[in-house]
Design an enzyme around this catalytic site. Structure first.
Site, mmCIF file in Angstrom:
data_model
loop_
_atom_site.group_PDB
_atom_site.id
_atom_site.type_symbol
_atom_site.label_atom_id
_atom_site.label_comp_id
_atom_site.label_asym_id
_atom_site.label_seq_id
_atom_site.Cartn_x
_atom_site.Cartn_y
_atom_site.Cartn_z
ATOM 1 N N GLY A 22 0.820 -1.213 0.000
ATOM 2 C CA GLY A 22 0.000 0.000 0.000
ATOM 3 C C GLY A 22 0.850 1.257 0.000
ATOM 4 C CB VAL A 35 0.249 -8.461 -2.365
ATOM 5 C CG1 VAL A 35 0.787 -9.590 -1.495
ATOM 6 C CG2 VAL A 35 1.209 -7.280 -2.351
ATOM 7 N N GLY A 53 -5.269 0.524 4.202
ATOM 8 C CA GLY A 53 -6.456 1.254 4.633
ATOM 9 C C GLY A 53 -6.928 0.788 5.998
ATOM 10 C CG ASP A 84 -10.774 7.339 11.896
ATOM 11 O OD1 ASP A 84 -10.826 8.517 11.492
ATOM 12 O OD2 ASP A 84 -9.703 6.699 12.008
ATOM 13 C CG HIS A 109 11.394 38.924 1.697
ATOM 14 N ND1 HIS A 109 11.398 37.968 0.708
ATOM 15 C CD2 HIS A 109 12.658 39.417 1.772
ATOM 16 C CE1 HIS A 109 12.619 37.909 0.175
ATOM 17 N NE2 HIS A 109 13.401 38.778 0.808
#
Ligand code: FAD
Ligand code: NAD
Length: 475
Positions: A188, A245, A278, A319, A451
């Site tokens: 992955g 794979v 994942g 999640d 800057h």
């Protein structure tokens, strides 16, 4: 008598503990239940992010980058070091200390906000009751005014490469290797594969990454992916695309990994194999069948745009629900759920969630890629500015990469910003803020940037959108 709280949160990762703190800030009585167990068998708050993900990976990325720079870059600055040596035990101890300090900090934060941190398993029952099974002691039933599910995710396992905790491992184990594998395989080339591949490659491993897709970094803008592919190759990461794979065999000499690509079956031999294909939502034992929670076909808890489940008073965040699996996305959902419970108006702008890959160079983006804008049919213009033309990047000896801005041709609204280069993960915040305020590139053009700073590259890229770049030839 059973306990009662205004809000019970299940899970104390970045989605859950943040939701608990915000609910407490609203004056609610709050409990946050968490069952995370570290490798030493001890509990710690913070979930995947603090214990096994964002934080330990960034600690190892930082250490390994310093090691790499000391060996390969200091010379250019006129710094002589003698031989630079690696002490992996000290490096790992530092990682563990950072994790311990931060997870301990969450326990302190919960306490300071008067949130009861309950260690053990939480399970939603019908009627907004929560069954709490502590690590030691007897099961309790808690009555909740509202419940927030924040149970997180776990790594996807491949049946052809099952985790054995030693040779074939997930990202958590791969962060804790106590020696540098001579040959490391990674399945992955996603965010984890690239970050962990970079860590061990800089520390001396020969790293091969096997990626099933033909396109490298398919989720990123093509111009960014091109720069990253070149840089990773130069650093020695061997990324094989279109490599599926098909089998693994663990033997005396390591692991034989067989894969198929356009040239037919191939194989490599490695000493350790990280599977990073994942993550999947983690909802095991999270709710009773009769609790009314619905999962989609990929196992995510079904919620609306405001993270409400089908059950009134029960929210789900992080999640375990749709959307990118990112800590900041989960935390903001936690805040939204707690604010809504308190009766406030709250919403989350899902179109403006930044993504960062913490490799060197860093990659960061927000909004749409050029291909996505093209597909949408909207007329657009682009401008980019290379770090090679930035005085600050030159002084830092980090000139690879660029900032690219895409804006609408009609009204100049910024549609996407893509950065590959030094501190991209910090620079992207300006773009996120601009997009949150629906700014135009002209707004950035007229904003004064210090800057010499890397942020000037964002300024120049915005000027380049209208062929007005001052420090690089225009198109
Ligand atoms: P989690 O962090 O997984 O937490 C869930 C918690 O709930 C856990 O403690 C779990 O034990 C507990 N729990 C689950 N069920 C129950 C239950 N029934 N009872 C009690 N407790 C329960 N994201 C980023 O934004 N930036 C990064 O740099 C980044 N790096 C990462 C690196 C790695 C190696 C990995 C693996 C992930 C990384 N992520 C990163 C992703 C990030 O870790 C997740 O998006 C984030 O942790 C999700 O937060 P969460 O709160 O939803 O779930
Ligand atoms: P990912 O989805 O980012 O990448 C998985 C990769 O594996 C993809 O490129 C996919 O094509 C490939 N793949 C899938 N099956 C395969 C197979 N059989 N053979 C070869 N390649 C295969 O997932 P991840 O890298 O495991 O990360 C999981 C989650 O954790 C992600 O959602 C990410 O957002 C999160 N995370 C975020 C960060 C960060 O924000 N910096 C860091 C690490 C993880």
């Amino acid at each position: 008598m059973s306990k009662s709280y205004d809000v019970v949160v299940i899970g104390a990762g970045p989605a859950g503990y943040i939701a608990a703190i915000r609910a407490a800030q609203h004056g609610k009585t709050v409990a946050c239940i968490d069952e995370w167990k570290n490798r030493d068998g001890k509990h710690a708050f913070g979930g995947t992010c603090l214990n096994a993900g964002c934080i330990p990976s960034k600690a190892m990325l930082e250490s390994s980058e310093l090691f790499h720079r000391a060996r390969h870059e200091f010379k250019k600055h006129g710094i002589k070091t003698g031989e630079v040596e690696l002490d992996i035990a000290v490096m790992q101890k530092r990682r563990a200390t950072i994790v311990r300090q931060l997870t301990g900090g969450i326990a302190g934060l919960l306490k300071a906000n008067k949130v009861d941190g309950l260690i053990g398993h939480g399970k939603l029952l019908p009627g907004k009751q929560v069954e709490f099974t502590p690590v030691a002691g007897s099961v309790e039933i808690i009555n909740a005014g509202n419940v927030i599910l924040a149970s997180g995710s776990s790594p996807i396992e491949l049946s052809i490469a099952p985790f054995d905790g030693d040779k074939i491992v997930d990202s958590w184990s791969a962060l804790e290797f106590d020696e540098v594998p001579r040959r490391l395989g990674v399945v992955g080339a996603g965010v984890i594969g690239l970050e962990l591949g970079s860590v061990w490659s800089r520390l001396g491993s020969e790293v091969t990454v096997l990626e099933a897709m033909e396109d490298f970094l398919f989720m990123a803008d093509r111009d960014v992916a091109k720069v990253a592919a070149k840089d990773y190759k130069q650093q020695g990461l061997d990324i094989k695309l279109g490599a599926k794979v098909s089998a693994t065999k663990t033997g005396k000499n390591g692991i034989e990994v067989t894969y198929e690509d356009k040239d037919g079956p191939q194989s490599i031999e490695v000493d350790k194999l990280v599977v990073a294909v994942g993550r999947k939502p983690h909802t095991d034992g999270l709710f009773a069948d009769e609790a009314g929670i619905q999962l989609d076909e990929r196992g995510f808890i079904v919620v609306d745009d405001e993270c409400r489940t089908r059950v009134k008073g029960v929210y789900a965040v992080g999640d375990c629900v749709r959307g990118p699996m990112l800590a900041h996305k989960g935390s903001e959902e936690g805040v939204m759920a707690a604010d809504l419970i308190a009766g406030e108006i709250a919403e989350l702008n899902y179109n403006v969630i930044p993504s960062v890959i913490y490799t060197a160079p860093e990659i960061a983006w927000v909004g749409k890629t050029e291909a996505e804008v093209q597909q949408s049919g909207r007329a657009y213009k682009t401008g980019s500015f290379p770090f090679a033309a930035s005085g600050r990047a030159k002084a830092m000896e980090q000139t690879s990469g660029m900032v690219k801005i895409i804006s609408s041709k009609d009204d100049d609204e910024i549609l996407g910003v893509h950065i590959v280069g030094p501190m991209a993960g910090e620079l992207i915040s300006e773009a996120v803020l601009a997009m949150e305020f629906s700014a135009s590139t002209e707004d950035i053009q007229r904003t004064i940037h210090a800057h010499p700073s890397l942020a000037e590259a964002v300024h120049e890229a915005s000027l380049a959108v209208d062929n007005k770049a001052l420090n690089f030839p225009n198109k």
